[in-house]
Design a protein around this motif. Sequence first.
Motif, mmCIF file in Angstrom:
data_model
loop_
_atom_site.group_PDB
_atom_site.id
_atom_site.type_symbol
_atom_site.label_atom_id
_atom_site.label_comp_id
_atom_site.label_asym_id
_atom_site.label_seq_id
_atom_site.Cartn_x
_atom_site.Cartn_y
_atom_site.Cartn_z
ATOM 1 N N LYS A 7 117.065 17.222 66.058
ATOM 2 C CA LYS A 7 117.245 18.622 66.458
ATOM 3 C C LYS A 7 117.407 18.735 67.972
ATOM 4 O O LYS A 7 116.637 18.139 68.726
ATOM 5 C CB LYS A 7 116.055 19.456 65.977
ATOM 6 N N GLY A 9 117.549 21.415 71.079
ATOM 7 C CA GLY A 9 117.239 22.783 71.492
ATOM 8 C C GLY A 9 118.289 23.349 72.440
ATOM 9 O O GLY A 9 119.243 22.657 72.819
ATOM 10 N N GLY A 10 118.097 24.609 72.810
ATOM 11 C CA GLY A 10 119.064 25.341 73.630
ATOM 12 C C GLY A 10 119.547 24.610 74.870
ATOM 13 O O GLY A 10 120.754 24.494 75.099
ATOM 14 N N ARG A 45 120.478 29.866 77.354
ATOM 15 C CA ARG A 45 119.481 30.939 77.290
ATOM 16 C C ARG A 45 120.098 32.254 77.746
ATOM 17 O O ARG A 45 121.258 32.292 78.147
ATOM 18 C CB ARG A 45 118.289 30.569 78.175
ATOM 19 N N THR A 178 114.125 18.064 73.422
ATOM 20 C CA THR A 178 113.966 19.257 74.251
ATOM 21 C C THR A 178 114.083 18.882 75.721
ATOM 22 O O THR A 178 114.724 17.863 76.041
ATOM 23 C CB THR A 178 112.640 19.967 73.873
ATOM 24 N N ASP A 179 113.490 19.686 76.615
ATOM 25 C CA ASP A 179 113.679 19.451 78.054
ATOM 26 C C ASP A 179 112.423 18.916 78.738
ATOM 27 O O ASP A 179 112.294 18.979 79.946
ATOM 28 C CB ASP A 179 114.166 20.741 78.736
ATOM 29 N N GLY A 182 107.701 15.136 76.230
ATOM 30 C CA GLY A 182 106.880 15.037 75.025
ATOM 31 C C GLY A 182 105.876 16.164 75.012
ATOM 32 O O GLY A 182 105.985 17.107 75.800
ATOM 33 N N MET A 184 102.542 17.716 75.978
ATOM 34 C CA MET A 184 101.615 17.485 77.080
ATOM 35 C C MET A 184 100.272 18.120 76.744
ATOM 36 O O MET A 184 100.184 18.978 75.868
ATOM 37 C CB MET A 184 102.183 18.070 78.349
ATOM 38 N N ASP A 187 100.500 23.325 78.955
ATOM 39 C CA ASP A 187 101.840 23.798 79.296
ATOM 40 C C ASP A 187 102.247 23.347 80.703
ATOM 41 O O ASP A 187 101.619 23.734 81.682
ATOM 42 C CB ASP A 187 101.847 25.337 79.206
ATOM 43 N N ARG A 189 104.466 24.344 82.504
ATOM 44 C CA ARG A 189 104.864 25.447 83.397
ATOM 45 C C ARG A 189 103.651 25.976 84.157
ATOM 46 O O ARG A 189 103.790 26.606 85.198
ATOM 47 C CB ARG A 189 105.518 26.583 82.609
ATOM 48 N N LYS A 214 104.453 26.336 73.287
ATOM 49 C CA LYS A 214 105.782 26.641 72.740
ATOM 50 C C LYS A 214 106.630 25.410 72.458
ATOM 51 O O LYS A 214 107.786 25.542 72.102
ATOM 52 C CB LYS A 214 106.521 27.568 73.696
ATOM 53 N N VAL A 215 106.081 24.225 72.615
ATOM 54 C CA VAL A 215 106.913 23.025 72.496
ATOM 55 C C VAL A 215 107.428 22.817 71.070
ATOM 56 O O VAL A 215 108.507 22.283 70.865
ATOM 57 C CB VAL A 215 106.172 21.782 73.052
HETATM 58 P P1 ADP Z 1 113.891 24.150 73.048
HETATM 59 O O1 ADP Z 1 114.905 25.149 73.482
HETATM 60 O O2 ADP Z 1 114.342 22.730 73.257
HETATM 61 O O3 ADP Z 1 113.342 24.396 71.682
HETATM 62 P P2 ADP Z 1 111.458 25.301 74.146
HETATM 63 O O4 ADP Z 1 111.568 26.046 75.423
HETATM 64 O O5 ADP Z 1 111.320 26.069 72.881
HETATM 65 O O6 ADP Z 1 112.692 24.272 74.086
HETATM 66 O O7 ADP Z 1 110.209 24.279 74.207
HETATM 67 C C1 ADP Z 1 110.063 23.387 75.283
HETATM 68 C C2 ADP Z 1 109.156 23.989 76.346
HETATM 69 O O8 ADP Z 1 107.827 24.153 75.816
HETATM 70 C C3 ADP Z 1 108.949 23.141 77.558
HETATM 71 O O9 ADP Z 1 109.975 23.326 78.516
HETATM 72 C C4 ADP Z 1 107.575 23.583 78.077
HETATM 73 O O10 ADP Z 1 107.682 24.446 79.166
HETATM 74 C C5 ADP Z 1 106.950 24.360 76.920
HETATM 75 N N1 ADP Z 1 105.587 23.914 76.570
HETATM 76 C C6 ADP Z 1 104.506 24.713 76.360
HETATM 77 N N2 ADP Z 1 103.403 24.016 76.076
HETATM 78 C C7 ADP Z 1 103.759 22.707 76.092
HETATM 79 C C8 ADP Z 1 103.049 21.478 75.871
HETATM 80 N N3 ADP Z 1 101.748 21.460 75.566
HETATM 81 N N4 ADP Z 1 103.752 20.326 75.964
HETATM 82 C C9 ADP Z 1 105.058 20.317 76.273
HETATM 83 N N5 ADP Z 1 105.780 21.441 76.491
HETATM 84 C C10 ADP Z 1 105.149 22.634 76.415
#
Ligand code: ADP
Length: 399
Positions: A7, A9-10, A45, A178-179, A182, A184, A187, A189, A214-215
């Motif tokens: 899969k 992602g965006g 996005r 994703t971006d 893995g 973490m 978050d 951010r 949100k991962v």
């Molecule tokens: P995609 O568009 O690939 O589905 P998302 O934005 O939905 O990407 O999910 C990836 C994002 O999730 C990361 O950029 C990160 O900021 C956020 N995120 C939140 N919590 C975590 C975490 N515990 N581990 C990794 N990423 C996280």
Amino acid sequence: MKIVVQKFGGTSVATAESREKALKRIIESKSQGYSPVVVVSAMGRKGEPYATDTLIDLVKSIHSNVEPRELDLLISCGEVISSVIMATLLKNMGHQAIALTGGQAGICTDGTYGNAQIIDIDPGFIRGCLAEGYIVVVAGFQGICSDGSTTTLGRGGSDTTATALGAALEAEYVEIYTDVDGVMTTDPRVIPDAAIMKDVSYREICEMAHHGAKVIHPRAVEAAMSGKVPIKIKNTFSDAEGTLIAENIDERVITGLAHQTNISQVKVGPLDGKAVQMAKVKVLKTMAEAGISIDMIGVAPNSIFFVINGDNTKGASQVLQEAGYNFLVDTGCAKISVIGAGMVGVPGVMAKAMESLDRAGVTVLQTSDSDITISFLIKEQDVSRGMQILYERFDLGKR
Ligand code: ADP
Ligand code: MG
């Protein structure tokens, strides 16, 4: 046939450059003898031409109240465009490829437009394509309901498309690209240098996702768990090993932190008179009838308190007022959750966390706990500080 679901992602399909990186991953698994089933999100996005939010803005500029059925039909297009682009790029590179909508991929859902649940998957057509050597590219985030209408699966729905297909096709594993490198411990951010987990159990990541990480979407984890398909979270843009999500992973006392903002705390009371117990039940029923979900419920002798999504503040205030209750609403709250399957029966976790938050001057408004999670309600402006303090207190920088 060894099937792998991949899969993207965006951000992984947003630009020609990122698509090239995604294509490399697909071709790599094909050359390793796997039959890849690719699931894609919409490209980019908000603000970018084919992103889901752009499509929503487009129709809402004409009419603010679009029928849910039609809105779903429109927003499913972002992923459809993406699937055709990816399949065409694969063909340009000399591979046999086919793009499918969710419905064509055999994904059947209930009729809840905007947040449909997958009820069944018929993997026959995909299997046929794979047997003929095709790389199958499925538009994520969608399915069809019993009357043939297109439905969408809600935020993070492409993750669910991928894991549900993985389970239905009995795939070896599902890769979510994703971006970030893995999963973490919190978050990135909020804490940019958060440690990457090598592995994590379905149960723990599901809990982290439910509490705001949100991962990956919690429904996606549940779908993989029911089919016992391992998930790997990987970065499209780096060669980092990523995170394995599976069943038999050693669980730690504290695995990670998650957070949610835009929460309002509601306190209803004083409730008096003889029927005070009944009054509390009535408050809960009032919220349920208004369709407002509540969390962190607490009761005191003559009051009841809980939290709601900040978007429901106006609605909740209105129904409570109409029902004649005394109540207070505190907006701008946030919840930090400490998650760890190993904390069951380990005393002192709550005390440690409370002590650290208190020393840092972070006021805890309310707490709640389940066997593997402790949550703290605080003010939104304290989120970064609170997360940093708990991150250090529970040694989450070391993995
Ligand atoms: P995609 O568009 O690939 O589905 P998302 O934005 O939905 O990407 O999910 C990836 C994002 O999730 C990361 O950029 C990160 O900021 C956020 N995120 C939140 N919590 C975590 C975490 N515990 N581990 C990794 N990423 C996280
Ligand atoms: Mg996502």
